[in-house]
Design an enzyme around this catalytic site. Sequence first.
Site, mmCIF file in Angstrom:
data_model
loop_
_atom_site.group_PDB
_atom_site.id
_atom_site.type_symbol
_atom_site.label_atom_id
_atom_site.label_comp_id
_atom_site.label_asym_id
_atom_site.label_seq_id
_atom_site.Cartn_x
_atom_site.Cartn_y
_atom_site.Cartn_z
ATOM 1 N N SER A 1 25.718 41.593 0.057
ATOM 2 C CA SER A 1 27.089 41.088 0.083
ATOM 3 C C SER A 1 27.769 41.287 -1.278
ATOM 4 C CB SER A 1 27.103 39.620 0.529
ATOM 5 O OG SER A 1 28.407 39.202 0.876
ATOM 6 N N ASP B 1 28.945 41.182 11.999
ATOM 7 C CA ASP B 1 29.221 40.489 10.733
ATOM 8 C C ASP B 1 30.713 40.194 10.628
ATOM 9 O OD1 ASP B 1 29.435 39.596 8.140
ATOM 10 O OD2 ASP B 1 28.349 41.273 7.235
ATOM 11 N N HIS C 1 25.707 38.195 9.219
ATOM 12 C CA HIS C 1 25.933 38.643 7.847
ATOM 13 C C HIS C 1 24.659 38.885 7.043
ATOM 14 C CE1 HIS C 1 27.990 39.214 4.101
ATOM 15 N NE2 HIS C 1 27.445 38.152 3.539
#
Length: 276
Positions: free
Chosen positions: A107, A223, A253
């Site tokens: 991320s 996601d 995610h």
Amino acid sequence: MHIHEGYFSSTFVTGLFYRCWRPDTPKAIVIVIHGFGEHSGRYDGLATHLVHRGFAVYAPDLRGYGRSPGQRGHIDSWRDYWYDLSMFRNFVAGRERQMPMFVYGHSMGSLVVLDYLTYQIAGLQGAILSGVLLEPGKVANPLLIAAAQLLSRYLPTFSLRLGLDVRALSRDPEVVEAYRKDPLVHNRASARWGTEVLKTIAAVKAQVKNIGDPLLILHGEADRINRVEGAHWLFREVSSTDKELRIYPEGYHEPHNDLQKEQVLHDITDWLERHL
């Protein structure tokens, strides 16, 4: 497995925290860079899996996260994270001399790693990018962006709640509940952090042709935090000739913490073994 905790210094900050998971005789090193609002301790499952397969894992808490100092979710410049990764890599290399080294970013950590790689850094065996932050989801709404841009100029440390939907992290309710209860997790970002993220996404997209390292890209198809289109774009546009893309159907995610995590961990280990 040996677990060690300690501290290292980066540019303009001392006492950054890190964790290390290590077998007796590692065959390679994996440096893990965490995502927004979290910390290195949330990667214990991934690290344990890799240690049992002969890899040592080192993971810092970036400035403003976990057990490291600094205002939660604030940076003066994205370059701060670049320095944290660069200094930590040098620190690890000093402890594990002449050991093959990979870097894994999830991320926000994926954007840190991508930005780092655009400088054509030498000596890495490759990089793994998870939940790629190139096409952010609903948190990047126009009103929030406009407010961050204004505040970043006049009140850069002003703290905003991002409104992250923690249910979008994983389909595993135990993962979501553990995240909610984790005292080291936070959901605040400074105005400057917000504008630096957007600037860095644009910079990475403009310079992605500079990246020639072997890449493994992991992304959940469903996601909602970082849209899967970012992973497809990266795979298509990056200059790396040795690149692989794994999209997990219905995945959320955090691929390494989602219902298909056993497949994800297998894919990670298989790729690492093939790139030693």
